[in-house]
Design an enzyme around this catalytic site. Structure first.
Site, PDB file in Angstrom:
ATOM      1  CG  HIS A   1     -14.233   0.051   1.705  1.00  0.00           C
ATOM      2  ND1 HIS A   1     -14.632  -0.093   2.802  1.00  0.00           N
ATOM      3  CD2 HIS A   1     -14.871  -1.525   0.630  1.00  0.00           C
ATOM      4  CE1 HIS A   1     -13.895  -1.622   2.464  1.00  0.00           C
ATOM      5  NE2 HIS A   1     -14.118  -2.191   1.794  1.00  0.00           N
TER       6      HIS A   1
ATOM      7  CG  ASP B   1      -2.178  -1.168   1.401  1.00  0.00           C
ATOM      8  OD1 ASP B   1      -1.991  -1.600   0.476  1.00  0.00           O
ATOM      9  OD2 ASP B   1      -3.234  -1.598   1.949  1.00  0.00           O
TER      10      ASP B   1
ATOM     11  CG  HIS C   1      -8.428   5.281   3.014  1.00  0.00           C
ATOM     12  ND1 HIS C   1     -10.018   4.830   3.480  1.00  0.00           N
ATOM     13  CD2 HIS C   1      -7.882   3.344   2.384  1.00  0.00           C
ATOM     14  CE1 HIS C   1      -9.619   3.068   4.427  1.00  0.00           C
ATOM     15  NE2 HIS C   1      -8.702   2.696   3.366  1.00  0.00           N
TER      16      HIS C   1
ATOM     17  CE  LYS D   1      -3.588  -4.112   1.358  1.00  0.00           C
ATOM     18  NZ  LYS D   1      -4.549  -3.690   2.250  1.00  0.00           N
TER      19      LYS D   1
ATOM     20  CB  CYS E   1      -2.119  -2.561   5.235  1.00  0.00           C
ATOM     21  SG  CYS E   1      -3.617  -2.206   5.258  1.00  0.00           S
TER      22      CYS E   1
ATOM     23  CG  ASP F   1      -6.605  -0.133   1.195  1.00  0.00           C
ATOM     24  OD1 ASP F   1      -7.104  -1.024   1.706  1.00  0.00           O
ATOM     25  OD2 ASP F   1      -6.587   1.271   2.311  1.00  0.00           O
TER      26      ASP F   1
ATOM     27  CG  HIS G   1     -11.266   1.319   0.002  1.00  0.00           C
ATOM     28  ND1 HIS G   1     -10.956  -0.560   0.584  1.00  0.00           N
ATOM     29  CD2 HIS G   1     -10.755   1.707   1.233  1.00  0.00           C
ATOM     30  CE1 HIS G   1     -10.173  -0.282   1.551  1.00  0.00           C
ATOM     31  NE2 HIS G   1     -10.065   0.831   1.890  1.00  0.00           N
TER      32      HIS G   1
HETATM   33  C1  VGL Z   1      -4.954   0.667   5.844  1.00  0.00           C
HETATM   34  C2  VGL Z   1      -6.149   2.043   7.268  1.00  0.00           C
HETATM   35  C3  VGL Z   1      -6.972   1.397   5.916  1.00  0.00           C
HETATM   36  C4  VGL Z   1      -3.172   0.293   5.224  1.00  0.00           C
HETATM   37  C5  VGL Z   1      -5.579   0.438   5.037  1.00  0.00           C
HETATM   38  O1  VGL Z   1      -2.944   0.222   4.388  1.00  0.00           O
HETATM   39  O2  VGL Z   1      -2.583   0.058   6.666  1.00  0.00           O
HETATM   40  N1  VGL Z   1      -4.764   1.323   7.298  1.00  0.00           N
HETATM   41  N2  VGL Z   1      -6.923   0.867   5.134  1.00  0.00           N
HETATM   42 ZN    ZN Z   2      -8.789   0.984   3.188  1.00  0.00          ZN
END
Ligand code: VGL
Ligand code: ZN
Length: 239
Positions: free
Chosen positions: A87, A43, A116, A141, A186, A81, A83
């Site tokens: 979401h 990410d 996000h 994901k 993550c 990430d 979404h």
């Molecule tokens: C993440 C919060 C929400 C991450 C992803 O990549 O750590 N944290 N979505």
């Molecule tokens: Zn996320």
């Protein structure tokens, strides 16, 4: 080399130094990732760096560290990430809820985030300075509207697979080195799941940055240590 051995070695090296003896022969040995190792870059997207929708403090500092690690790996997996709009992990999808509060979803507790990393937006794109031309897979994901997925292996319902464990196993990968954002979400969930699926797992600490929400960073390192995740620094890798 185990973290314990490394610490012992460093102490011994310091002791030799105090005696005025050469420590070169005792220098801690670097880790050379084998052909059956993979670097997982979690990410590293605009959403998670300064100016993004869910910025992680100093998030962009991981970019040069990860770029310079890349040459040590034959296998690289990048995650995003990714979404849907509206979401379930977005506070805006739950009337009266604010970002960083929690709620109960069908599969359990869920931290609620600002909107996000929405699919196809510039915010969800990989950081422009990330240079990983040899990466073989970009795995997205968190694309099921009602289920989050911190882990690159399994969604938050703890049922739905992303297919990553199968992919890595079919390619003969035995060891993974996890980097990216965020350490306590993550990255940690990916590292913990990698252990559950039977991989040897390293997290390269200085190639990650954390959100650190209500002690989540300390808790994540504790959980990872307990699960046998090895905590190392980028300088421990021979590039
Ligand atoms: C993440 C919060 C929400 C991450 C992803 O990549 O750590 N944290 N979505
Ligand atoms: Zn996320």
């Amino acid at each position: 080399m185990q973290a314990f051995d490394r610490r012992t070695m460093l102490k011994a090296t310091a002791a030799l130094g105090a005696l005025g003896l050469s420590s070169q022969a005792f220098a801690a040995k670097k880790i050379k990732p084998a052909g059956n190792s993979a670097l997982i870059v979690v990410d590293v997207q605009n959403c998670f760096v300064e100016g993004g929708t869910l910025p992680v403090a100093k998030g962009s500092e991981v970019v040069p560290v990860i770029n310079s690690l890349a040459s040590a790996f034959e296998n690289i997996v990048v995650t995003q990430d990714w979404h849907t709009a509206g979401h379930a992990s977005f506070a805006s999808s739950h009337g009266g809820k604010k970002p960083f509060e929690t709620t109960k979803l069908a599969y359990g507790n869920q931290v609620l985030w600002p909107d996000h990393c929405v699919q196809g937006t510039e915010d969800a794109a990989l950081h422009k300075d990330l240079k990983l031309p040899t990466a073989q897979v970009i795995l997205r994901k968190g694309f099921h509207k009602s289920v989050d997925s911190y882990s690159a292996f399994e969604e938050a319902d703890r049922k739905t697979s992303t297919g990553l464990a199968g992919y890595l196993k079919q390619r003969g990968i035995k060891t993974v080195f996890v980097t990216g954002l965020a350490t306590d979400f993550c990255v940690a969930w990916t590292a913990l799941d990698a252990r559950r699926f039977g991989f040897e797992v390293y997290v390269i600490e200085d190639a990650t940055r954390a959100i650190d929400l209500n002690g989540s960073l300390t808790a994540a390192w504790k959980k990872m240590a307990k699960a046998g995740v090895k905590r190392i620094q980028s300088a421990d890798i021979s590039v």
